[in-house]
Design an enzyme around this catalytic site. Structure first.
Site, PDB file in Angstrom:
ATOM      1  N   ASN A 209       0.839  -1.186   0.000  1.00 51.54           N
ATOM      2  CA  ASN A 209       0.000   0.000   0.000  1.00 51.54           C
ATOM      3  C   ASN A 209       0.887   1.254   0.000  1.00 51.54           C
ATOM      4  O   ASN A 209       2.107   1.168   0.007  1.00 51.54           O
ATOM      5  CB  ASN A 209      -0.919  -0.012   1.224  1.00 51.54           C
ATOM      6  CG  ASN A 209      -2.233   0.686   0.979  1.00 51.54           C
ATOM      7  OD1 ASN A 209      -2.279   1.705   0.308  1.00 51.54           O
ATOM      8  ND2 ASN A 209      -3.302   0.133   1.517  1.00 51.54           N
TER       9      ASN A 209
ATOM     10  N   HIS B  33      21.754   2.237  13.580  1.00 53.47           N
ATOM     11  CA  HIS B  33      23.011   2.872  13.994  1.00 53.47           C
ATOM     12  C   HIS B  33      23.595   2.139  15.190  1.00 53.47           C
ATOM     13  O   HIS B  33      22.876   1.686  16.079  1.00 53.47           O
ATOM     14  CB  HIS B  33      22.767   4.336  14.380  1.00 53.47           C
ATOM     15  CG  HIS B  33      22.702   5.242  13.206  1.00 53.47           C
ATOM     16  ND1 HIS B  33      23.827   5.757  12.603  1.00 53.47           N
ATOM     17  CD2 HIS B  33      21.657   5.724  12.507  1.00 53.47           C
ATOM     18  CE1 HIS B  33      23.474   6.526  11.589  1.00 53.47           C
ATOM     19  NE2 HIS B  33      22.159   6.514  11.511  1.00 53.47           N
TER      20      HIS B  33
ATOM     21  N   ALA C   6      -2.032  -3.415  13.259  1.00 53.29           N
ATOM     22  CA  ALA C   6      -1.678  -2.041  12.911  1.00 53.29           C
ATOM     23  C   ALA C   6      -0.873  -1.392  14.034  1.00 53.29           C
ATOM     24  O   ALA C   6      -1.181  -1.544  15.204  1.00 53.29           O
ATOM     25  CB  ALA C   6      -2.937  -1.234  12.638  1.00 53.29           C
TER      26      ALA C   6
ATOM     27  N   ARG D 223      11.312  -9.091  17.344  1.00 44.96           N
ATOM     28  CA  ARG D 223      11.832 -10.460  17.426  1.00 44.96           C
ATOM     29  C   ARG D 223      11.019 -11.370  16.514  1.00 44.96           C
ATOM     30  O   ARG D 223       9.941 -11.005  16.044  1.00 44.96           O
ATOM     31  CB  ARG D 223      11.832 -10.963  18.858  1.00 44.96           C
ATOM     32  CG  ARG D 223      10.474 -10.972  19.490  1.00 44.96           C
ATOM     33  CD  ARG D 223      10.549 -11.492  20.921  1.00 44.96           C
ATOM     34  NE  ARG D 223       9.232 -11.415  21.506  1.00 44.96           N
ATOM     35  CZ  ARG D 223       8.935 -10.738  22.584  1.00 44.96           C
ATOM     36  NH1 ARG D 223       9.872 -10.066  23.212  1.00 44.96           N
ATOM     37  NH2 ARG D 223       7.708 -10.720  23.038  1.00 44.96           N
TER      38      ARG D 223
END
Length: 192
Positions: free
Chosen positions: A88, A119, A166, A172
């Protein structure tokens, strides 16, 4: 100016020019123009405003539909999207060097981020933004549904048949047929 940058200019111009063409004509032109540069893929739909970096490291399966304003990044990494997938609007997948593998029949809601890089933050004497990126891999199985605004982080494997609610942040692995929600995502039920 590096030779590689000079050779990249015509392709960048082509991508920007074709990215602005609306309607089915634009879809047809983008498919025809991008096909020779892709690692793999023949019949797919790219809507207006899709940004692609690293054509030679990208494979798109047949029947896959990518909506407007998606970003696919695979400059030095690999990005593989399976057959009959639907991305989407505003989905962002990949990073410069990480690897992402998306299975077949995967549905992605709007505004999803799938990023196999992060990072480094080990050193406290150097600002985090100046520390090197750490690259990993993300694997998303077949028949997976990622709800709107999900985030999938480095090193995650999402098994076949999973549903991710959502706004979830997947940190994990999720076993096959799991339903996961929340921040961080936790399994609330199994589909079997």
């Amino acid at each position: 100016m590096k030779l590689r940058s000079l050779l990249q200019c015509p392709l960048d111009l082509l991508v920007h020019a074709l990215g602005a063409v609306p309607t089915r004509l634009g879809v047809f032109l983008r498919r025809a123009a991008y096909r020779p540069y892709l690692a793999q893929g023949r019949i797919f739909d790219l809507q207006q405003g899709v940004v692609i970096r690293g054509f030679g490291h990208l494979s798109i399966g047949d029947g896959t539909h990518i909506e407007r304003n998606c970003t696919l990044l695979c400059d030095e990494g690999r990005l593989s999207i399976g057959k009959n997938c639907y991305l989407n609007q505003n989905v962002r997948i990949g990073s410069a060097r990480g690897r992402v593998a998306v299975g077949d029949n995967v549905m992605m809601g709007p505004n999803i981020v799938i990023d196999p890089s992060t990072h480094s933050r080990e050193r406290t004497d150097v600002p985090m933004r100046d520390q090197p990126l750490v690259h990993g891999k993300i694997v998303i199985g077949n028949d997976v549904w990622l709800g709107a605004n999900c985030v999938v982080l480095r090193g995650v494997n999402i098994g076949d048949g999973c549903v991710v609610g959502a706004g979830a942040v997947v940190t994990r692995d999720l076993p096959s047929m799991s339903v996961a929600v929340g921040v961080p995502a936790r399994i609330i039920e199994t589909r079997t």
